[in-house]
Design a protein around this motif. Structure first.
Motif, PDB file in Angstrom:
ATOM      1  N   PHE A  40     -13.537  -8.161 -18.539  1.00 33.90           N
ATOM      2  CA  PHE A  40     -14.219  -7.407 -17.325  1.00 33.90           C
ATOM      3  C   PHE A  40     -14.276  -8.227 -16.018  1.00 33.90           C
ATOM      4  N   ALA A  41     -13.939  -9.592 -16.111  1.00 33.32           N
ATOM      5  CA  ALA A  41     -13.566 -10.443 -15.026  1.00 33.32           C
ATOM      6  C   ALA A  41     -12.343 -10.023 -14.739  1.00 33.32           C
ATOM      7  N   ARG A  42     -11.235  -9.742 -15.390  1.00 35.80           N
ATOM      8  CA  ARG A  42     -10.012  -9.334 -15.072  1.00 35.80           C
ATOM      9  C   ARG A  42     -10.166  -8.102 -14.289  1.00 35.80           C
ATOM     10  N   GLN A  43     -10.799  -6.972 -15.030  1.00 38.11           N
ATOM     11  CA  GLN A  43     -10.983  -5.552 -14.314  1.00 38.11           C
ATOM     12  C   GLN A  43     -11.868  -5.693 -12.950  1.00 38.11           C
ATOM     13  N   GLY A  44     -12.968  -6.585 -12.840  1.00 41.22           N
ATOM     14  CA  GLY A  44     -13.645  -6.728 -11.550  1.00 41.22           C
ATOM     15  C   GLY A  44     -12.618  -7.322 -10.481  1.00 41.22           C
ATOM     16  N   TYR A  45     -12.056  -8.398 -10.898  1.00 47.60           N
ATOM     17  CA  TYR A  45     -10.984  -8.970  -9.974  1.00 47.60           C
ATOM     18  C   TYR A  45     -10.099  -7.933  -9.513  1.00 47.60           C
ATOM     19  N   ASN A  46      -9.546  -7.138 -10.408  1.00 44.95           N
ATOM     20  CA  ASN A  46      -8.516  -5.864  -9.873  1.00 44.95           C
ATOM     21  C   ASN A  46      -9.138  -5.019  -8.908  1.00 44.95           C
ATOM     22  N   ASP A  47     -10.464  -4.641  -9.240  1.00 46.34           N
ATOM     23  CA  ASP A  47     -11.154  -3.703  -8.377  1.00 46.34           C
ATOM     24  C   ASP A  47     -11.483  -4.135  -7.146  1.00 46.34           C
ATOM     25  N   GLN A  48     -11.673  -5.704  -7.002  1.00 51.34           N
ATOM     26  CA  GLN A  48     -11.998  -6.366  -5.789  1.00 51.34           C
ATOM     27  C   GLN A  48     -10.630  -6.452  -4.978  1.00 51.34           C
ATOM     28  N   VAL A  49      -9.555  -6.464  -5.680  1.00 49.91           N
ATOM     29  CA  VAL A  49      -8.159  -6.791  -4.945  1.00 49.91           C
ATOM     30  C   VAL A  49      -7.807  -5.439  -4.400  1.00 49.91           C
ATOM     31  N   LEU A  50      -8.060  -4.384  -5.164  1.00 51.35           N
ATOM     32  CA  LEU A  50      -7.914  -3.226  -4.710  1.00 51.35           C
ATOM     33  C   LEU A  50      -8.588  -2.832  -3.413  1.00 51.35           C
ATOM     34  N   PHE A  51      -9.819  -3.055  -3.287  1.00 54.18           N
ATOM     35  CA  PHE A  51     -10.534  -2.756  -2.215  1.00 54.18           C
ATOM     36  C   PHE A  51      -9.965  -3.831  -0.907  1.00 54.18           C
ATOM     37  N   TYR A  52      -9.849  -4.967  -1.286  1.00 56.05           N
ATOM     38  CA  TYR A  52      -9.491  -5.842  -0.224  1.00 56.05           C
ATOM     39  C   TYR A  52      -7.899  -5.368   0.340  1.00 56.05           C
TER      40      TYR A  52
END
Lengths: 445, 185
Positions: free
Chosen positions: B133-145
């Motif tokens: 989930f940390a990887r998934q959350g990181y990717n979500d955050q990167v996508l948004f950024y």
């Protein structure tokens, strides 16, 4: 995800202004009727004052009131490690800035809710009945749904909508009742005006119609918003967990339980994951329900076969319900990258007899209430109540003398008490029963 | 007089909007960093839990020395890895060893009944989930950024202060997606 927050904030502001205007208008009309010429402004002032007081109360104490009314108790990691872990998993997935506080409601009916006007200060509460029924994936689905309410600022939105609704209902009730009881005496006042009788009558009629209609409209609006937020939280939960089946099967178990949550009432009902007042066959009409039909929610989640995007949820909703609706703000639909569904974890199917399930609920409630669990050598597990004052206990089966692990128990009590104190500090008389166990035991030990 | 005030007002407004976008981008960049560090936190947690697990299992799994040794080795390799590439490879190997272990555990009912082991298993399962989930959350955050950096008007601010796009966290598909082979030798 984050676009939804912004859309939600914008909408809360709009709602806020629209309902505020409605409230002030109602206040003006009522004031004008009670005291023609100038009374309207006074009425407006009173309406604003009512709204202001309600806002302040629910803004500062809303969360703790909700937790206290539901009889939820703060728990530590040791009481239910799995619940704690699942909440942390979802906190990480949602990139929440702080860990929500975890509460357990000692009730056998399966349900859950979230509170907290901002993510930095939020809480998730689940019932003991929920924990005894769901496996890990299902629990994750439910927690993800609640986490989505926090992330999407639904609590904030629904709180403001609720305050407006409450103020409008209050004012119209007071007005209509005063009309009923004071009809004779107030007529004398008004007949004093010269020639204003007709205009007065028109205002009167408008005010009465408004006072009757406004609460109804406000209620319908409130329910419609609440239903939409539930769908949105389901969609967000599917996206967070990447596993819609978890939530679907949890909802199925929740609706199949047929138990009423004792501590829920009409005011707190919209906050729960499934309407705690609609149990079994008793079904309210679609318009006046705070939650979408649970069967529909399950069907949508189960039919999401392409991915767990917001766009996928919207598409599946349209297929299942058969009508198009703007469930998800346009900005949420923009992210079209395909997100695949993951495999369910090979969790043990929690198929246990009803008796066993009820025993689990009982054990959990005792744990929440700070009972001590002591295993005797003969295999019997003793449940010692917190007000047990001696340092030794005889096993009822084999008669062996068992010592109580005093230091550990004192530590547990201390943690529980400090949590309770924090809750108390939040400004509320506490439902948490304090025991003097920690005291007595530490003296002896 | 009026035109001057209007022009000044307009400039002031633009500057305010500018500051808003800049601060928003900085906040997002920090969130991306924070999400990335979350992955490391969870990996460390897994390293801390493994010795306990091996210690508990040792007594019950006398015939599975190999499985237990492979976990210990994978752990020390992952802890010693220096570069990002080595690290992700070693962590993936550790994940593989762990899932192999949990499959083997099915053959040891005594171990599965051990309270201590059950608690450890819950913690480890959760840590594995948290890593994912940390990887998934990181990717979500990167996508948004990244979206913010590319989209108008924030792309202007991003370009001026050289905010750069972040990379997504990709797992080496082959190793992670492969079902671990279990040998009962």
């Amino acid at each position: 995800m984050w676009e939804l927050i912004r859309a939600n904030r914008r909408k809360s502001l709009l709602l806020f202004l629209a309902m505020g205007a409605c409230l002030v208008g109602l206040g003006y009309l009522v004031g004008e009727i009670w005291a023609p010429g100038g009374g309207g402004y006074f009425g407006m002032g009173i309406a604003l004052l009512i709204w202001f007081i309600q806002s302040v109360i629910s803004y500062t104490w809303g969360g703790s009131i909700m937790l206290a009314v539901s009889k939820a108790r703060p728990v530590t990691h040791d009481v239910h490690p799995q619940l704690f872990n699942v909440v942390e998993e979802m906190k990480i997935a949602a990139n929440l800035p702080a860990m929500p506080k975890v509460y357990i409601i000692p009730d056998p009916a399966p349900n859950a809710f979230a509170t907290g006007l901002k993510p930095q200060n939020s809480a998730i509460a689940v019932t003991a009945g929920l924990l005894s029924r769901l496996n890990r994936d299902e629990l994750q689905g439910v927690v993800a749904h609640e986490m989505s309410h926090i992330v999407n600022r639904d609590v904030l939105y629904m709180t403001f909508a609720g305050i407006m609704l409450g103020s409008i209902v209050l004012i119209s009730q007071v007005f209509l009742r005063s009309l009923w009881f004071g009809a004779g005496s107030s007529r004398r006042y008004r007949s004093g005006g010269r020639g204003g009788g007709q205009a007065q009558a028109i205002i009167m009629i408008v005010a009465i119609v408004l006072a009757i209609l406004a609460p109804i409209l406000a209620y319908l609006l409130y329910y419609a918003i609440s239903r939409k937020r539930e769908y949105l939280a389901d969609a967000s939960a599917a996206r967070l967990t990447r596993y819609p089946e978890g939530l679907a099967s949890a909802l199925e178990k929740i609706s199949g339980a047929n138990l009423k949550l004792e501590s829920a009432n009409k005011v707190t009902a919209p906050m729960y994951i499934s309407n705690p007042l609609e149990v079994g066959g008793k079904k309210l009409s679609a318009l006046s329900s705070t939650h979408p039909p649970i069967k529909e929610r399950i069907r949508i989640l189960r039919n999401m076969s392409h991915g767990v995007n917001f766009a996928d949820y919207q598409k599946t909703y349209e297929q299942v319900v058969g009508k198009s609706a703007g469930l998800i703000p346009a900005s949420g639909l923009k992210d079209t990258e395909v997100i695949p569904i993951r495999q369910g974890s090979a969790a043990e199917a929690k198929k246990r007899s009803k008796k066993r399930q009820m025993r689990d609920v009982g054990d959990l409630m005792r744990k929440v209430n700070q009972f001590a669990f002591i295993a005797c050598v003969c295999g019997l597990r003793m449940k010692v109540p917190p007000d047990f004052k001696r340092s030794k206990i005889n096993c009822p089966r084999c008669g062996r003398e068992n010592e109580l692990p005093l230091a550990e128990l004192a530590a547990v009590t201390a943690v529980g008490d400090s949590l309770a104190k924090k809750q108390e500090k939040a400004g509320l008389q506490n439902i948490y029963k304090k025991t003097d166990r920690g005291y007595n035991r530490s003296e002896k030990g | 007089m009026w035109p001057v005030i209007i022009v000044l007002g307009a400039i002031g407004l633009i500057v305010l909007v500018f500051i808003g976008y800049y601060n928003g981008l900085v906040r997002l960049r920090n969130q991306v960093k924070n999400a990335f560090s979350q992955i490391d936190v969870q990996l460390k947690r897994r390293h801390d839990l493994i010795p306990n697990l091996v210690e508990t299992a040792k007594g019950y799994m006398k015939h599975e020395r190999q499985t237990l040794d492979s976990i210990t080795q994978a752990r020390s390799k992952a802890m010693g890895a220096e570069t990002v590439g080595d690290k992700s490879k070693a962590e993936t190997a550790l994940s593989g060893a762990m899932s192999k272990f949990f499959l083997v555990v099915e053959n040891y009912p005594d171990l599965k009944a051990n309270q201590n082991f059950l608690a450890l298993q819950e913690e480890l399962t959760s840590t594995e989930n948290k890593i994912a989930f940390a990887r998934q959350g990181y990717n979500d955050q990167v996508l948004f950024y990244n979206n913010k950096i590319q989209m108008f008007p924030s792309n202007i601010v991003a370009g001026m202060f050289s905010f750069e796009e972040e990379e997504f966290f990709e797992i080496e598909d082959k190793a992670e997606k492969e079902v671990p082979k279990v040998s009962f030798s």
